[in-house]
Design an enzyme around this catalytic site. Structure first.
Site, PDB file in Angstrom:
ATOM      1  N   ASP A  91       0.828  -1.206   0.000  1.00  0.00           N
ATOM      2  CA  ASP A  91       0.000   0.000   0.000  1.00  0.00           C
ATOM      3  C   ASP A  91       0.862   1.256   0.000  1.00  0.00           C
ATOM      4  O   ASP A  91       0.653   2.183  -0.792  1.00  0.00           O
ATOM      5  CB  ASP A  91      -0.890   0.023   1.242  1.00  0.00           C
ATOM      6  CG  ASP A  91      -2.207  -0.704   1.049  1.00  0.00           C
ATOM      7  OD1 ASP A  91      -2.685  -0.791  -0.092  1.00  0.00           O
ATOM      8  OD2 ASP A  91      -2.757  -1.185   2.046  1.00  0.00           O
ATOM      9  N   LEU A  92       1.818   1.311   0.921  1.00  0.00           N
ATOM     10  CA  LEU A  92       2.638   2.519   1.067  1.00  0.00           C
ATOM     11  C   LEU A  92       3.487   2.772  -0.168  1.00  0.00           C
ATOM     12  O   LEU A  92       3.592   3.910  -0.649  1.00  0.00           O
ATOM     13  CB  LEU A  92       3.520   2.396   2.304  1.00  0.00           C
ATOM     14  CG  LEU A  92       2.759   2.353   3.634  1.00  0.00           C
ATOM     15  CD1 LEU A  92       3.693   1.961   4.773  1.00  0.00           C
ATOM     16  CD2 LEU A  92       2.100   3.692   3.916  1.00  0.00           C
TER      17      LEU A  92
END
Length: 423
Positions: free
Chosen positions: A196-197
């Site tokens: 995600d990051l």
């Protein structure tokens, strides 16, 4: 380009610091982490980020607690710490995009924006007339970035994508975790949602590149970001090791396949990392531990020999390291010129003088009456540094302002929209 209110300065006040993206407006239709992380980068750099949320509920992560933000009296608010991590600097507007009036408001906001970010399921926004092709007809130079688990094409495009699943599917967990033959061996996810990051970071870069292209040519474009693509790409040298050899890499835990000792060790009161890069450093390491005989032993004298006799040497080193505390070892090894470091918990991280000197903790006043403690951007820029004007917004905190200032709604119209649950 959007005319962002962040560029304005009230009469009589000194000019606001230059903002790298103060001329950009981002319409943020994302939730959870990858998209909000991207949007927060733009907010830190001065863009006007309008976060669109569901009336009455908002971003899913608002309720992902405990822990929650505490007010001035130390009582829990409804703002989950998870939500606070990725939404600094934005304006929150609640709009029900399932209604025709809500859809028209989003289209109007998109016409006044430079960038639209969204992370809905593939094709979901098309039924609302909020997909790229629909919005492009109204604003040809729009940058539109979609973030999904598997992208807009391919046999998995319709699947929901979750970071944990993608870490496994994308190969990361085949490389992370203790070796299968050791206690606790097996695949392990990262401690944070890395796919995600990293997707948020790659999306930031892609949008900035698209903005640069638009500024030169006047042409907007569509960006298709997928968690799986990012997870595979970020394996870096492990990918090329496999592609060059045809042999999939395996898990080594905290050890290194080609260097010994290059791993973690338990001390008398914690753990340290020892990263010996050559034979001289190894000799100084064991001398500092009072075991010079481990350097004189021909089985351990060179790195190739240490790798060959890893199973014999490492238990001897582990016994040596356990005799001193973490700080004793760090002091000894730094003096001896042996690369080392602690394994800090977050108490120790934020007490670290280097972390404090770099100003990584940022405290902002919050509408709850308390303060929100956040971690600032690591981007250090001499002319246009990140700035922190707004805390993560309350749900719908800026709805009336945006409807009035950007869409020309009067108070009566806004009240009617609220009464009917459209905003």
């Amino acid at each position: 380009m959007a005319d962002s209110p962040l560029n304005s300065t009230l009469p009589g006040l000194p000019a606001a610091p230059a903002r790298a993206l103060g001329h950009i407006r981002v319409l943020d239709l994302t939730r959870v982490l990858a998209g909000p992380w991207c949007a927060q980068n733009f907010a830190d750099l001065g863009a006007d980020v309008i976060k669109v949320e569901r009336p009455g509920a908002g971003d899913d992560t608002r309720s992902w607690g405990p822990p929650y933000l505490r007010d001035a009296e130390g009582r829990d608010t409804s703002e989950a710490a998870y939500y606070l991590a990725a939404n600094r600097g934005k304006r929150s507007v609640t709009v029900d995009i399932a209604t025709p009036e809500g859809q028209e408001m989003i289209r109007s906001l998109a016409r006044q924006s430079d960038v639209v970010l969204e992370n809905y399921k593939v094709g979901q926004l098309k039924k609302y007339g909020l997909d790229y092709d629909s919005l492009k007809r109204e604003k040809p130079d729009l940058i539109y970035c979609s973030i999904t688990g598997f992208g807009q094409s391919g046999p998995y495009a319709q699947r929901a994508g979750y970071d944990f699943i993608v870490q496994g599917m994308g190969g990361f967990m085949s490389l992370t975790g203790e070796r299968d033959e050791l206690p606790g061996g097996g695949p392990q996810k990262a401690g944070v949602a890395i796919s995600d990051l990293m997707t948020g970071m790659y999306a930031t870069i892609a949008v900035l590149a698209a903005l640069s292209h638009r500024d030169r040519t006047g042409e907007g474009q569509y960006i298709d970001m997928a968690l799986l693509d990012v997870q595979v790409a970020m394996l870096a040298n492990m990918n090329t090791n496999y592609l060059a050899s045809g042999t999939p890499p395996v898990r080594w835990g905290n050890a290194h396949p080609n260097i010994v000792p290059y791993q973690t060790f338990a001390t008398a009161d914690g753990h340290i990392i020892v990263a010996v890069g050559n034979d001289g450093q190894y000799r100084r390491f064991v001398e500092a531990g009072g075991c010079p005989e481990l350097a004189a032993d021909e089985r351990f004298a060179t790195n190739p020999m240490r790798v060959r006799h890893r199973s014999t040497l490492v238990p001897l080193l582990a016994e040596m390291v356990r005799r001193k505390t973490k700080q004793e070892w760090i002091s000894l090894l730094e003096t001896a010129g042996v690369p080392c470091g602690p394994i800090n918990n977050l108490d120790e991280v934020f007490d670290n003088p280097q972390v404090q000197a770099r100003g990584l903790r940022v405290d902002l006043p919050h509408p709850s009456g308390g303060k929100v403690k956040l971690v600032g951007s690591p981007m250090r820029m001499s002319a246009t540094p990140p700035a922190y004007d707004r805390p993560p917004p309350l749900l719908g905190e800026h709805t009336a302002d945006v409807l009035r200032d950007l869409l020309g709604k009067d108070e009566q119209e806004i009240a009617s929209l609220r009464q009917r649950g459209i905003v």
